[in-house]
Design a protein around this motif. Structure first.
Motif, mmCIF file in Angstrom:
data_model
loop_
_atom_site.group_PDB
_atom_site.id
_atom_site.type_symbol
_atom_site.label_atom_id
_atom_site.label_comp_id
_atom_site.label_asym_id
_atom_site.label_seq_id
_atom_site.Cartn_x
_atom_site.Cartn_y
_atom_site.Cartn_z
ATOM 1 N N ARG A 117 -164.996 98.458 113.087
ATOM 2 C CA ARG A 117 -165.538 97.193 113.609
ATOM 3 C C ARG A 117 -167.040 97.108 113.356
ATOM 4 O O ARG A 117 -167.596 96.023 113.212
ATOM 5 C CB ARG A 117 -165.250 97.048 115.120
ATOM 6 N N HIS A 170 -159.506 93.931 122.450
ATOM 7 C CA HIS A 170 -158.615 93.171 121.567
ATOM 8 C C HIS A 170 -157.156 93.367 121.996
ATOM 9 O O HIS A 170 -156.773 94.427 122.501
ATOM 10 C CB HIS A 170 -158.825 93.532 120.092
ATOM 11 N N ALA A 207 -151.734 95.296 113.470
ATOM 12 C CA ALA A 207 -152.615 94.226 113.954
ATOM 13 C C ALA A 207 -153.262 93.508 112.776
ATOM 14 O O ALA A 207 -153.332 94.035 111.669
ATOM 15 C CB ALA A 207 -153.692 94.799 114.862
ATOM 16 N N ASN A 208 -153.701 92.312 113.046
ATOM 17 C CA ASN A 208 -154.404 91.417 112.098
ATOM 18 C C ASN A 208 -153.441 90.722 111.125
ATOM 19 O O ASN A 208 -153.570 89.542 110.860
ATOM 20 C CB ASN A 208 -155.507 92.122 111.305
ATOM 21 N N ASP A 263 -154.382 92.424 119.886
ATOM 22 C CA ASP A 263 -153.436 92.201 118.783
ATOM 23 C C ASP A 263 -152.559 93.404 118.467
ATOM 24 O O ASP A 263 -151.623 93.288 117.670
ATOM 25 C CB ASP A 263 -154.150 91.668 117.527
ATOM 26 N N THR A 305 -161.229 102.722 115.049
ATOM 27 C CA THR A 305 -161.391 101.269 115.155
ATOM 28 C C THR A 305 -162.860 100.913 115.427
ATOM 29 O O THR A 305 -163.398 99.964 114.849
ATOM 30 C CB THR A 305 -160.483 100.716 116.267
ATOM 31 N N PHE A 355 -157.418 88.332 112.004
ATOM 32 C CA PHE A 355 -158.238 89.353 112.661
ATOM 33 C C PHE A 355 -158.314 89.112 114.174
ATOM 34 O O PHE A 355 -158.716 88.029 114.624
ATOM 35 C CB PHE A 355 -159.654 89.367 112.069
ATOM 36 N N ASP A 356 -157.888 90.098 114.923
ATOM 37 C CA ASP A 356 -157.907 90.093 116.399
ATOM 38 C C ASP A 356 -156.932 89.096 117.037
ATOM 39 O O ASP A 356 -156.877 89.014 118.268
ATOM 40 C CB ASP A 356 -159.325 89.835 116.965
ATOM 41 N N GLY A 393 -154.183 96.906 110.872
ATOM 42 C CA GLY A 393 -155.178 97.065 111.929
ATOM 43 C C GLY A 393 -156.537 97.309 111.308
ATOM 44 O O GLY A 393 -156.950 96.604 110.385
ATOM 45 N N SER A 394 -157.192 98.362 111.794
ATOM 46 C CA SER A 394 -158.521 98.648 111.249
ATOM 47 C C SER A 394 -158.460 99.718 110.167
ATOM 48 O O SER A 394 -159.480 100.267 109.770
ATOM 49 C CB SER A 394 -159.435 99.088 112.389
HETATM 50 N N1 LIG Z 1 -158.032 93.651 115.471
HETATM 51 C C1 LIG Z 1 -158.415 95.042 115.617
HETATM 52 C C2 LIG Z 1 -157.180 95.875 115.522
HETATM 53 C C3 LIG Z 1 -157.420 97.348 115.574
HETATM 54 O O1 LIG Z 1 -156.179 97.958 115.316
HETATM 55 C C4 LIG Z 1 -159.380 95.388 114.504
HETATM 56 O O2 LIG Z 1 -159.051 95.092 113.359
HETATM 57 O O3 LIG Z 1 -160.441 95.952 114.772
#
Ligand SMILES: N[C@@H](CCO)C(=O)O
Ligand SMILES: Nc1ncnc2c1ncn2[C@@H]1O[C@H](COP(=O)(O)OP(=O)(O)OP(=O)(O)O)[C@@H](O)[C@H]1O
Length: 311
Positions: free
Chosen positions: A185, A136, A13-14, A138, A181, A19-20, A258-259
């Motif tokens: 965040r 989210h 992801a991202n 993504d 995550t 992002f998201d 991702g995160s």
């Molecule tokens: N877009 C989310 C993805 C988590 O995998 C984040 O970065 O928090």
């Protein structure tokens, strides 16, 4: 059909700047699930192999996503799930998304496909909300649709499957530390200086354009994240060294998967992606942190059956 065995792919992801809103589907890294109809009228999880995760459906992303789908249909059909977990939770390569996407894909298929793949995304997002507190898409979007996904809008949800250039490969290093995550965040700021926003949306546009035109240099120039990466990279050991070593080995660009804590790089061609894997390995070799390194193509297909069940 009463039973379906599926492959549930890992995702990134991202993809640095998005992002998201941006995500991609990996081709052979993922979990397996077996989903079957039951007469219980309930969603149950009878077995989880490979990781210690909740068996209660209401506490597992697979169960929550499944129940969201069945509620939307007003269906009283029961389902049982087995999850064979290969992707570690908190890895940054969409462990929760694989289960959420897998559950809704299989149940939809076993019910005769009342929903399109795109229509399944909101149900899988309910699972993501359980995992991270955030709705989210993504990870779940590319896990369901395959390839690259762009979430153009969350309200209303508008997800677009993007073109994937044929020679694009991902290299991923997964340091064996868990970054949830939800925690990753919580370190983010809620406002962004205009100058940084301008750079970021320029890069998102550049990346999408680069994917469609198969312009690998443009893809590389666009893989920058001036907003999230500076805050989250502090949670990842040797992040800057991995980025530098990847660039020196020929990667187009890299960033947090991702995160996190996984770090990904994209390369043109498998050969370069393997050289990047060696370079990442060297950076971590004496770090004292256990790690895995993977090289993967981008899968054009998301969740998919591996073997049909009994009719
Ligand atoms: N877009 C989310 C993805 C988590 O995998 C984040 O970065 O928090
Ligand atoms: N079936 C499941 N698979 C994975 N995690 C699950 C599942 N059900 C519940 N969880 C919970 O979700 C959390 C893991 O999700 P999280 O989003 O933090 O990690 P991830 O999916 O690997 O990361 P990322 O979304 O960054 O790729 C853990 O708290 C875990 O217990």
């Amino acid at each position: 059909m009463k039973e379906l065995r599926i492959f549930c792919p890992a995702t990134i992801a991202n993809v640095a700047c998005g992002f998201d809103v941006l995500g991609l589907c990996l081709d052979h890294i993922g979990d397996e699930m077996v989903v079957r109809k039951t007469g219980s009228g309930q969603v149950t999880i009878s077995r989880i192999e490979g990781q210690d995760l909740p068996l209660e459906a209401a506490n597992n992303v697979a169960g929550v996503s499944a129940m969201a789908l069945l509620k939307a249909l007003g269906s009283k059909q029961g389902f049982d799930m087995e999850i064979h977990k290969k992707i570690k939770p908190g890895s940054g390569i969409g462990s929760s998304a694989a289960s959420a996407a897998g559950a809704v894909f299989a149940i939809n298929r076993l019910l005769g496909e009342p929903f399109t793949l795109n229509e399944l995304i909101p149900f899988a997002m309910e699972g993501e909300k359980l995992a991270s507190g955030a709705l989210h898409a993504d990870n779940v979007a590319p896990a369901l649709l395959g390839g690259f996904s762009l979430v153009r809008s969350y309200d209303p949800l508008d997800v677009i499957r993007l073109h994937t250039p044929g020679q694009l490969y991902a290299t991923i290093i997964h340091p064996q530390i868990e970054v949830k995550t939800a925690d990753a965040r919580s370190v983010l700021k809620h406002s962004v200086p205009l100058k940084k926003a301008i750079a970021q949306w320029g890069n998102v546009g550049g990346l999408v354009s680069g994917l469609y035109t198969e312009d690998y240099d443009l893809i590389g120039r666009s893989l920058h994240d001036g907003i999230v990466e500076p805050l989250r990279s502090l949670l990842i050991p040797r992040f800057d060294q991995v980025k530098q070593a990847s660039a020196e080995a020929g990667a187009l660009g890299s960033g947090i998967s991702g995160s996190g804590p996984s770090i990904f790089a994209l390369s043109k061609g498998e050969h370069t992606a393997k050289k990047v894997a060696e370079a990442m390995t060297q950076v971590y070799a004496d770090s004292g942190v256990a790690f895995d390194v993977h090289v993967s193509g981008i899968s054009h297909e998301g969740v998919r059956p591996t073997m049909s069940g009994t009719p």
